[in-house]
Design a protein around this motif. Structure first.
Motif, PDB file in Angstrom:
ATOM      1  N   HIS A 123       0.813  -1.368   0.105  1.00  0.00           N
ATOM      2  CA  HIS A 123      -0.028  -0.472  -0.103  1.00  0.00           C
ATOM      3  C   HIS A 123       0.790   1.186   0.039  1.00  0.00           C
ATOM      4  O   HIS A 123       0.656   2.145  -0.908  1.00  0.00           O
ATOM      5  N   THR A 124       1.829   1.027   1.214  1.00  0.00           N
ATOM      6  CA  THR A 124       2.944   2.317   0.447  1.00  0.00           C
ATOM      7  C   THR A 124       3.288   2.709  -0.106  1.00  0.00           C
ATOM      8  O   THR A 124       4.091   3.880  -0.672  1.00  0.00           O
ATOM      9  N   LYS A 125       3.476   1.680  -0.502  1.00  0.00           N
ATOM     10  CA  LYS A 125       4.639   1.742  -2.256  1.00  0.00           C
ATOM     11  C   LYS A 125       3.573   1.870  -3.185  1.00  0.00           C
ATOM     12  O   LYS A 125       3.829   3.193  -4.680  1.00  0.00           O
ATOM     13  N   LYS A 126       1.776   2.148  -3.327  1.00  0.00           N
ATOM     14  CA  LYS A 126       1.455   2.519  -4.222  1.00  0.00           C
ATOM     15  C   LYS A 126       1.764   4.509  -4.135  1.00  0.00           C
ATOM     16  O   LYS A 126       1.999   5.370  -4.594  1.00  0.00           O
ATOM     17  N   ALA A 159       6.772   5.225   5.521  1.00  0.00           N
ATOM     18  CA  ALA A 159       6.809   4.204   5.872  1.00  0.00           C
ATOM     19  C   ALA A 159       5.246   3.969   5.945  1.00  0.00           C
ATOM     20  O   ALA A 159       4.637   5.211   6.263  1.00  0.00           O
ATOM     21  N   PRO A 160       5.082   2.968   6.506  1.00  0.00           N
ATOM     22  CA  PRO A 160       3.796   2.941   6.091  1.00  0.00           C
ATOM     23  C   PRO A 160       3.422   2.966   8.399  1.00  0.00           C
ATOM     24  O   PRO A 160       4.545   2.476   8.711  1.00  0.00           O
ATOM     25  N   THR A 161       2.227   3.485   8.481  1.00  0.00           N
ATOM     26  CA  THR A 161       2.688   3.223  10.385  1.00  0.00           C
ATOM     27  C   THR A 161       2.426   1.994  11.320  1.00  0.00           C
ATOM     28  O   THR A 161       1.391   1.238  10.232  1.00  0.00           O
ATOM     29  N   MET A 206       2.052   0.125  14.450  1.00  0.00           N
ATOM     30  CA  MET A 206       2.487   0.089  15.946  1.00  0.00           C
ATOM     31  C   MET A 206       2.885   1.515  16.799  1.00  0.00           C
ATOM     32  O   MET A 206       3.121   1.868  17.493  1.00  0.00           O
ATOM     33  N   GLY A 207       2.007   2.246  16.003  1.00  0.00           N
ATOM     34  CA  GLY A 207       2.159   4.223  16.095  1.00  0.00           C
ATOM     35  C   GLY A 207       3.202   4.662  15.711  1.00  0.00           C
ATOM     36  O   GLY A 207       4.291   5.507  16.208  1.00  0.00           O
ATOM     37  N   GLY A 208       4.442   4.006  14.845  1.00  0.00           N
ATOM     38  CA  GLY A 208       5.601   4.336  14.088  1.00  0.00           C
ATOM     39  C   GLY A 208       5.875   3.967  12.723  1.00  0.00           C
ATOM     40  O   GLY A 208       4.877   3.212  12.290  1.00  0.00           O
ATOM     41  N   SER A 243      -1.650   4.242   6.691  1.00  0.00           N
ATOM     42  CA  SER A 243      -2.137   3.022   7.873  1.00  0.00           C
ATOM     43  C   SER A 243      -3.064   2.825   7.968  1.00  0.00           C
ATOM     44  O   SER A 243      -3.974   3.375   7.152  1.00  0.00           O
ATOM     45  N   ALA A 244      -4.236   1.947   8.393  1.00  0.00           N
ATOM     46  CA  ALA A 244      -5.384   1.801   7.852  1.00  0.00           C
ATOM     47  C   ALA A 244      -6.701   2.685   8.553  1.00  0.00           C
ATOM     48  O   ALA A 244      -7.539   2.748   7.910  1.00  0.00           O
ATOM     49  N   THR A 245      -6.046   2.984   9.702  1.00  0.00           N
ATOM     50  CA  THR A 245      -7.138   4.147  10.614  1.00  0.00           C
ATOM     51  C   THR A 245      -7.040   5.488   9.570  1.00  0.00           C
ATOM     52  O   THR A 245      -5.589   5.193   9.593  1.00  0.00           O
ATOM     53  N   GLN A 304      -4.375   6.598   3.660  1.00  0.00           N
ATOM     54  CA  GLN A 304      -5.333   5.760   4.583  1.00  0.00           C
ATOM     55  C   GLN A 304      -5.842   4.313   3.916  1.00  0.00           C
ATOM     56  O   GLN A 304      -6.150   5.008   2.549  1.00  0.00           O
ATOM     57  N   SER A 305      -5.342   3.868   3.804  1.00  0.00           N
ATOM     58  CA  SER A 305      -5.709   1.852   3.638  1.00  0.00           C
ATOM     59  C   SER A 305      -6.563   1.614   4.483  1.00  0.00           C
ATOM     60  O   SER A 305      -6.608   0.746   5.087  1.00  0.00           O
ATOM     61  N   PRO A 306      -7.516   0.741   4.190  1.00  0.00           N
ATOM     62  CA  PRO A 306      -8.444   0.293   5.020  1.00  0.00           C
ATOM     63  C   PRO A 306      -8.333  -1.301   5.215  1.00  0.00           C
ATOM     64  O   PRO A 306      -6.730  -1.744   4.492  1.00  0.00           O
TER      65      PRO A 306
END
Ligand SMILES: Cc1cc2nc3c(=O)[nH]c(=O)nc-3n(C[C@H](O)[C@H](O)[C@H](O)COP(=O)(O)O)c2cc1C
Length: 193
Positions: A14-17, A59-61, A63-65, A97-99, A152-154
């Motif tokens: 997802h982050t690659k996109k 980077a994807p998030t 665990m909050g980082g 990230s998802a949320t 954001q990606s569900p």
């Protein structure tokens, strides 16, 4: 022509996109830009980072980082940090990230700190958020980042489905902005200002 390296991690694509959309914007704005996945950085990759006028962190998030793979790259950047060889390069960053919130800003703040440790010049999105009653999910900067680009990606969406088109268009425009800022900064640096 400014040289830009987008150094990023993406566990599931997802982050690659987002990285690809940022790249498209930088290329469209005339930069000599490339993607550099953190897992593929060899000596040539470090040399590309050393030669860059701008480095965009992504980077994807998790665990909050930032994801651990990105942090591993950041820790390895202690070598250029010792010589301050990234000093005065333009820096910017993005996360996904998802949320909708999901503590994305912790990741962006980490990127800012990393950039400051390297004495880089941080550039934000420069984009107003879409936050009116009339706003819809595919509007530009709907997730509303100023300091960095947020997507954001569900959690149950594939990289083919998410992030949504509006976030990717926001990412493309972010790439255009960073390329322009880098060109102006580089021209000023050459002029000795
Ligand atoms: C280990 C792990 C931790 C995660 N932590 C968060 C989080 O803190 N906040 C959030 O919104 N999403 C979180 N997520 C969801 C991811 O950010 C989301 O699935 C993202 O699209 C993954 O991007 P990628 O495909 O580039 O790896 C987490 C996912 C994983 C696998």
């Amino acid at each position: 022509m400014p040289k830009i390296v987008i150094v990023y991690h993406s566990g599931y694509g997802h982050t690659k996109k987002v990285a690809e959309a940022v790249l498209a914007g930088t290329l469209e704005a005339g930069a000599d830009a490339k993607l550099l996945p953190v897992g593929e950085i060899d000596d040539a990759g470090w040399a590309e980072l050393a030669a860059a006028d701008a480095i965009i962190f992504g980077a994807p998030t998790y665990m909050g980082g930032p994801s651990a793979d990105f942090k591993k790259f950041a820790d390895a950047s202690s070598k250029p940090w010792f010589g301050q060889t990234w000093k005065d390069k333009i820096a910017a960053g993005f996360t996904n990230s998802a949320t909708m919130n999901g503590d994305k800003f912790s990741t962006i703040q980490y990127f800012v700190t990393l950039a400051m440790q390297h004495s880089m010049i941080w550039v934000g999105t420069g984009m107003m958020p879409s936050n009116t009653k009339a706003a819809t999910r595919n509007d530009l900067n709907y997730v509303g980042g100023f300091t960095g680009l947020l997507a954001q990606s569900p959690a149950d969406a594939s990289p083919e489905e998410a992030p949504p088109a509006g976030d990717l268009e926001t990412a493309r425009m972010f790439g255009v902005r960073i390329a322009g800022a880098t060109a102006r900064w580089k021209a000023g640096a050459h002029a000795g200002v």
